[in-house]
Design an enzyme around this catalytic site. Structure first.
Site, short mmCIF file in Angstrom:
data_model
loop_
_atom_site.label_atom_id
_atom_site.label_comp_id
_atom_site.label_asym_id
_atom_site.label_seq_id
_atom_site.Cartn_x
_atom_site.Cartn_y
_atom_site.Cartn_z
N LEU A 165 2.00 -1.79 -5.56
CA LEU A 165 2.86 -1.45 -6.69
C LEU A 165 3.61 -0.16 -6.33
CD1 LEU A 165 3.74 -2.29 -9.50
CD2 LEU A 165 1.89 -0.91 -10.43
N HIS A 166 4.81 -0.34 -5.80
CA HIS A 166 5.52 0.74 -5.13
C HIS A 166 6.07 1.81 -6.08
CE1 HIS A 166 5.58 -1.87 -1.55
NE2 HIS A 166 6.05 -2.84 -2.32
#
Length: 311
Positions: free
Chosen positions: A240-241
């Site tokens: 989950l950048h």
């Protein structure tokens, strides 16, 4: 006092989670959102930003459309990751809130020039086209920016769109080169840290357990988004950048990193868009970015869950 930020974004499910984290955190004041072409074309990224604002009950936030193409290259998009809308995974209505008539680059410049110097942080979550254009069009904004905190690049993790390049930087490497050469303080969340922030079942289930319309949409996005990376990397969940940018502002103790020189490759065929990060200090090039390298992933997802629970 809340941290005043402008979010520049190309939503994207992970961008949407970053927006929810910012909009649901009292530590953050979102002055506006500027959309850029990236994960999907500009018409969809500007739509998607408003979809998230309406979901969060924050129709008061200004949303502006910015650049619809990179500075010098043709646009590369990522529907293969994010789906045809960029926000596949949650069935939400078309937004009714109006898009601001101002261009995103003008909004960035005007806000920085009218607010007190050193009080606004820029948070780019996609290609850096809008930020570079703002710096080129009005160089006086550079010393007025408190900091640029961005998601992009990679060091030991390499790339995710080519073997050498991360998507956000690859889409507009010339813009990235201009931003990293601007002299503005930069904090960078590369793949090296975001790949440690995995959407494992227990972490996603904490968000699911909130049981709200917002959490339901967030889980739908996460379930859709992770399918590509789980298949690609064989990991327990997908990285989950983009919320790493907002989490760093709220709770920097969740992260560790070091100051490095970062240069952007714009010419070489095989490595175009590569972020050349001097992690070990083997050159004498000046340090121009604080590069995040590690994360307390459980604390990170707890922060996101708490923000979603407030919305």
């Amino acid at each position: 006092m809340p941290r005043s930020i402008i979010i520049d974004t190309d939503p994207g499910q992970d961008d949407a989670l970053a927006l929810l984290l910012a909009l649901g955190s009292p530590e953050i004041e979102v002055l506006g959102i500027t959309a850029v072409a990236g994960n999907v074309p500009l018409a969809l990224t500007s739509r998607n930003a408003r979809v998230v604002c309406e979901l969060a009950g924050r129709t008061d936030v200004t949303v502006c459309a910015g650049a619809d193409r990179p500075l010098l290259r043709s646009l590369v998009t990522a529907e293969h990751v994010h789906g045809k809308t960029g926000l596949d995974g949650a069935d939400l209505p078309e937004p009714t809130m109006a898009l601001s008539p101002r261009h995103g680059v003008d909004f960035i410049i005007e806000t920085l020039m009218t607010r007190p110097s050193g009080t606004i942080t820029l948070c780019p979550l996609g290609p850096l086209t809008n930020i570079a254009l703002a710096l080129m069009r009005e160089p006086r904004i550079a010393p007025r920016i408190k900091e640029i905190v961005l998601m992009g690049g990679g060091c030991f993790e390499g790339g995710n769109i080519t073997p050498a390049a991360e998507f956000n930087i690859f889409v507009d490497p010339h813009a990235a080169k201009a931003v990293f050469a601007s002299g503005v303080p930069i904090t960078m969340a590369p793949l090296d840290v975001t790949h440690k922030a995995l959407t494992t079942r227990p972490r996603v289930d904490k968000i699911r357990a909130i049981g709200s319309k917002v959490s339901e949409a967030a889980v739908g996005w996460l379930d859709f988004f992770e399918r590509f990376d789980v298949q690609k990397y064989g990991s327990e969940g997908g990285p989950l950048h983009d919320p790493c940018v907002i989490a760093w502002l709220i709770k920097p103790e969740l992260f560790s990193g070091r100051s490095c020189n970062v240069e952007i490759e714009t010419e070489a065929e095989l490595t175009q868009g590569m972020t050349v990060i001097d992690w070990w200090g083997v050159t004498e090039r000046p340090k121009n970015a604080f590069v995040l390298g590690d994360i307390d992933a459980d604390g990170y997802f707890d922060l996101i869950a708490r923000a979603i629970g407030r919305l």
